[in-house]
Scaffold this active site. Structure first.
Site, PDB file in Angstrom:
ATOM      1  NE  ARG A 106      35.097  19.911 -29.082  1.00  0.00           N
ATOM      2  CZ  ARG A 106      34.634  19.533 -27.890  1.00  0.00           C
ATOM      3  NH1 ARG A 106      35.431  19.512 -26.848  1.00  0.00           N
ATOM      4  NH2 ARG A 106      33.381  19.169 -27.750  1.00  0.00           N
ATOM      5  CE1 TYR A 215      45.180  18.073 -27.123  1.00  0.00           C
ATOM      6  CE2 TYR A 215      45.512  19.262 -25.055  1.00  0.00           C
ATOM      7  CZ  TYR A 215      44.682  18.828 -26.071  1.00  0.00           C
ATOM      8  OH  TYR A 215      43.340  19.140 -26.046  1.00  0.00           O
ATOM      9  CG  ASP A 297      29.574  19.946 -22.004  1.00  0.00           C
ATOM     10  OD1 ASP A 297      30.190  19.331 -21.116  1.00  0.00           O
ATOM     11  OD2 ASP A 297      30.146  20.587 -22.912  1.00  0.00           O
TER      12      ASP A 297
END
Length: 401
Positions: A106, A215, A297
Site C-alpha cells: 500500500r 502474495y 471507501d
C-alpha cells in the site's frame, strides 16, 4: 478562470482523484488531516482493470519498479492443504485483458501516486488540515476546516475513507456496520522465511470461519500475509489499537494444516483491524449530489474478499477525470455551469459497478468461510471448475469510457 477541485483525504483514493483532476486541466487543493502524507496497512492486489488505469496515467514503468507480478493464483484448503483450484495470471492475464495482474505494498502505491501528483502544476497539498463541513452554492463549494480556514472551489471530492465526514454531511446515514470479521496483517522479508514458505504466487487458504491470503510485494522480496477470522471486537472501532497478539492468531489457526500453521508461526509481528462495511450502494445519489462527489471507501467501503477496494477507488478517479474532460476531449470543460450534470454522469456510470463489487465481496466472504455442506460443495465446485470460477471477465475487463 481555471476551475478548482477541493479534495478531502490524502490516501490512495484522494491522491488518485487529485491526479485525475489535474490531468483534466482542473486545479487541485487537497487536504489531509494527518500531519504528513503516509499510508499504513499491508499489501494490495491490483487486477488488470486497475493496472489499466495506472498505465493510462503514464505510471507503467514506476509500477513495474515496485510491484510484483504473480504467475498464478492458487486456492488451497486451510484444513487439509489440498489444492482446490488455480487461475493463471502473469502472461495469461496480460494476453487476456491487455494489462497485468500486480501485487503491491500500500505504501508503494501511495508513494507513486504522490510523486506523480507532485510533478504536476496546479496542485496544492495541505497536511494537518481536517475538514469540518461544506456548503454548496450555485457557482461553487466552500469547505470549512476545523481550524477556521475556508477553501473555495467549483467541486468537492470526499475521499476521506470509511469514516468520511463529507459523506456524513451529504448522506446523514450513520456509522459503518461492524462485520464481526477481524483481519490480521503482516509483511515479512522473504529471505527471513524458510525456503519452503517463500512464494511468488497468490495463495488463498479457505477454512471454516477463516481464510488466509498470501502474495509477494516489493518486486517479490517481501511476502504479504492476511489472516481473516470471525471474532469479537472489544472497544470502539474508530479508536482500535492496531497491535496484535501473535499467540492468539496461532490459537485461532490451531486446526489448520501444518504448512499454513508453519507460516503463521514463522511471523512474529502482526497488525489487527476490525472490518466494517456499508451495504451495497442503492443509487447514484450515494456517489454524488450537486457539486459534491464521493470516491473510494467514502462512497462504497467493501470487504476485501474480492481484492478490489483500492481498485474501485482508482476506477472512480479515472471516471471522474473522464467526465471533467467530456470523455477525453482535448480541452477541459467549463465547470462552473456544467459541474452538477457532469458529477451526476460520474455517479450514474460508477454506482452500479461499485454496488456489484460490494455485493460480490460480501458473497465471497460467506463462501470463503463456509462450514458443513456449503464448504463441501464449494471445494467440489472449485476442483471441477476452478479457473472459470476464479476468472472474472466482468471485473478484470474494466469499464469502457
Amino acid at each position: 478562470m481555471t476551475e478548482k477541485a477541493l479534495i478531502v483525504g490524502g490516501g490512495i483514493g484522494g491522491l488518485a482523484a487529485a491526479l485525475a483532476c489535474v490531468r483534466a486541466g482542473v486545479e487541485v487543493d487537497l487536504f489531509e488531516r494527518a500531519a504528513e502524507f503516509s499510508e499504513v496497512g499491508a499489501g494490495i492486489q491490483l487486477g488488470p482493470n486497475v493496472t489499466a488505469v495506472l498505465h493510462a496515467w503514464g505510471l507503467k514503468d514506476v509500477l513495474a519498479s515496485v510491484a510484483a507480478f504473480p504467475e498464478r493464483l492458487q486456492v488451497r484448503s486451510a484444513s487439509s492443504g489440498a489444492e482446490l483450484g488455480v487461475l493463471a495470471l502473469g502472461s495469461v492475464a496480460q494476453a487476456r485483458y491487455g494489462f497485468p495482474y500486480a501485487t503491491i505494498h500500500r505504501a508503494d502505491l501511495h508513494a507513486l501516486l504522490l510523486t506523480a501528483l507532485q510533478s504536476q502544476t496546479g496542485v496544492r497539498l495541505y497536511v494537518g488540515s481536517a475538514a469540518a463541513g461544506f456548503a454548496q452554492h450555485d457557482d461553487g463549494v466552500t469547505l470549512q476546516m476545523a481550524d477556521g480556514r475556508e477553501a473555495h472551489g467549483e467541486l468537492l471530492v470526499g475521499a476521506d475513507g470509511l469514516w468520511s465526514a463529507v459523506r456524513q454531511q451529504l448522506l446523514h446515514d450513520g456509522k459503518p456496520l461492524a462485520t464481526g470479521h477481524l483481519a490480521y496483517r503482516a509483511l515479512v522479508p522473504q529471505r527471513s522465511l524458510p525456503e519452503r514458505m517463500r512464494s511468488q504466487q497468490v495463495t488463498a487458504w479457505l477454512g471454516p470461519r477463516l481464510h488466509v491470503v498470501q502474495y509477494p510485494v516489493r518486486r517479490g522480496d517481501w511476502l504479504n500475509v492476511v489472516a481473516i477470522v470471525q471474532g469479537r471486537m472489544v472497544g470502539e472501532v474508530e479508536s482500535w489499537d492496531h497491535s496484535a497478539n501473535a499467540a492468539e492468531l496461532q490459537r485461532l489457526m490451531a486446526a489448520t494444516c501444518a504448512p499454513l500453521q508453519g507460516l503463521i508461526h514463522a511471523i512474529e509481528q502482526w497488525r489487527l483491524w476490525p472490518l466494517s462495511i456499508r451495504l451495497p450502494m442503492r443509487g447514484a445519489h450515494e456517489q454524488a449530489q450537486g457539486r459534491v462527489a464521493l470516491l473510494g471507501d467514502a462512497a462504497h467501503p467493501m470487504l476485501p474478499y474480492l481484492a478490489q477496494g483500492a481498485g474501485m477507488a482508482l476506477e472512480d478517479a479515472a471516471e471522474l477525470g473522464r467526465v471533467l474532460t467530456r470523455d477525453g476531449a482535448i480541452q477541459p470543460v467549463a465547470l462552473s455551469r456544467d459541474l452538477p450534470a457532469l458529477l451526476n454522469q460520474y455517479a450514474q456510470r460508477r454506482w452500479q459497478r461499485n454496488a456489484r463489487v460490494q455485493a460480490r465481496a460480501i458473497r465471497n466472504g460467506k463462501i470463503f468461510h463456509a462450514t458443513g455442506p456449503m464448504r463441501w460443495g464449494r471445494d467440489a465446485a472449485m476442483k471441477l471448475l476452478g479457473e472459470s470460477l476464479l476468472d472474472l471477465p466482468w471485473l478484470y475487463g474494466g469499464v469502457q469510457p
